[in-house]
Scaffold this active site. Structure first.
Site: not given
Ligand code: UD1
Length: 419
Positions: A22-23, A93, A117, A305, A327
């Site tokens: 999915k991701n 998202r 979320d 996850d 995370i």
């Molecule tokens: C993706 C995955 C999700 C997984 C996550 C971490 C998808 C669709 N989703 O989510 O299933 O749990 O990676 O492996 O691929 N953060 C910030 N600022 C930003 C971006 C992120 O502070 O601009 C923080 C987030 O709040 C979180 C951390 O960084 O604490 C990691 O998030 P991120 O790796 O970006 O997760 P997603 O890409 O949203």
């Protein structure tokens, strides 16, 4: 609304085939805005998130269809409406990853700001600062991100944290920028490597995927391709959790053990036997599991996850586990649901303390997100009586034929649609 009903089961036995990741597919679909023409994707899971992402592409002017099971064809015209509406971003998202490729190709993009979320506030500051570093002007107004750029120029981007989404957005913008981009502290997940492979097939010049430093030489144009997705390691982990909880012996066909090293190691410490096999991964649980401490980290660490699944396994393991989330700030609502099933779980800040019991007790519970829903369902395999997981549509976002696959290996699980 639909629910999933689970009764005590086991030992599980047989083969479950894992679907595409999915991701990964969501990001590959976002990447199709980078070049016009026909894309052919294989091993695409039949899940709600793919349907929503296809809806988003359609809203921009693309056409998508599924000619055969597991296949998805995308037809991208020369011109697109570079906008992602609130209704779709709010549902999923991950659609934020269209921002980078849209601004790279069309010089402008208008994407709804995603809300929070169950995982916590989930900011996107790193996505935006990466695009600014490449030369985009970003404005936030009326709940939308408006990004504009006459030309994107290669730049040095240092991420504060190896964010998966920010790495992907930056990478998809940089492939069409002028000059070279370096992304330091990049995320290293297998899904990032899959996206880089896809982009390189399209003609991009991305080096270093899978390491924490990506180097991208911008090119003038890309072209559409065919691609087979990597398997979903979180789905595979779900079936490993199922056999760990219920006992038995499973083959997880199509799984990539090399994407799941840390998890396989952890589950080995808990008492499971897992090894690579010709079909994918073979796993056996012949006795009650033993608890071990768990700490989530960016890849190659243990994925966040996996955590609801590991907590579910620990609720019926022998001894005490301390599970630490590194995370996301939130992501604990499923704990209250496990407690409703008789689990002894306490949260303290970003730690969860789980005291294992022989059995849980079946109860009505609610799925608040994809993985939490799956974790509650597999916990039900060792809960006396009946566990009814409400809001099963969350599970449908990320799992193809969840109930059927588990039934196929002997789980007493069924779906109840309340129409
Ligand atoms: C993706 C995955 C999700 C997984 C996550 C971490 C998808 C669709 N989703 O989510 O299933 O749990 O990676 O492996 O691929 N953060 C910030 N600022 C930003 C971006 C992120 O502070 O601009 C923080 C987030 O709040 C979180 C951390 O960084 O604490 C990691 O998030 P991120 O790796 O970006 O997760 P997603 O890409 O949203």
């Amino acid at each position: 609304m639909s629910a999933i009903v689970v009764r005590p089961s086991g030992p599980l036995e047989g083969t479950i085939a894992v679907s595409g990741a999915k991701n990964s597919v969501l990001k590959l679909l976002a990447a199709t805005v980078l070049a016009p023409g026909r894309y052919h994707l294989r091993n695409v899971p039949d899940i709600a998130d793919v349907a929503w992402m296809s809806e988003l592409l359609t809203a921009m002017g693309m056409r998508t269809n599924r000619p055969a099971p597991g296949e998805l064809v995308v037809d991208a015209p020369e011109d697109l409406l570079p906008e992602a509406p609130y209704e779709l971003v709010e549902k999923m998202r991950a659609s934020i990853v269209v921002l980078g490729p849209l601004v790279a190709r069309f010089g402008r993009a208008r994407v709804s700001l995603p809300g929070g979320d169950d995982f916590g506030s989930r900011p996107i500051d790193m996505h935006l600062s990466a695009l600014s570093a490449l030369g985009a002007t970003i404005e936030l107004a009326h709940g939308f991100i408006e990004a504009r750029a006459t030309v994107l120029r290669g730049a040095r981007i240092g991420l504060d944290f190896p964010s998966v989404g920010a790495t992907e957005n930056a990478m998809m913008a940089a492939v069409l920028a002028k000059g070279t981009t370096v992304i330091d502290n990049a995320a290293r997940e297998p899904e990032i490597v899959d996206l880089a492979t896809f982009l390189n097939r399209m003609g991009a010049q991305v080096r270093g995927a899978g390491s924490s430093r990506l180097e991208i030489d911008g090119v003038d144009a890309l072209s559409p391709v065919e691609h087979t997705l990597i398997p979903d390691r979180i789905e595979a982990a779900t079936y490993l959790a199922a056999v760990g909880i219920a006992g038995g012996e499973l083959t997880i066909a199509g799984a990539r053990p090399d994407h799941m090293d840390m998890l396989v190691h952890k589950l080995g410490q808990m008492g499971m036997r897992i090894s690579p096999c010709n079909e994918g991964l073979w796993a056996m649980a012949s006795r009650r599991l033993t608890s071990v401490d768990i700490s989530t980290l960016p890849y190659p660490g243990l994925a966040t996850d996996y955590k609801p699944l590991l907590v579910a396994m620990s609720t019926v393991a022998d001894s005490v586990a301390i599970v630490t989330e590194n995370i996301f700030s939130g992501r604990f609502r499923y704990v209250d649901e496990l407690v409703r099933m008789g689990a002894d779980v306490r949260t303290d800040g970003h730690h969860v303390v789980v005291r294992g019991k022989e059995w849980l007790s079946g109860a009505p519970v609610r799925a608040h997100d994809i993985r939490a829903g799956a974790a509650l369902a597999v916990a039900g395999l060792r809960a006396q009586g009946e566990t009814v997981v409400a809001d099963a549509h969350h599970i449908d976002r990320g799992y193809e034929r969840f109930v059927e696959k588990l039934r196929g290996v002997g789980a007493d699980i069924e779906r109840k649609d309340d129409r």
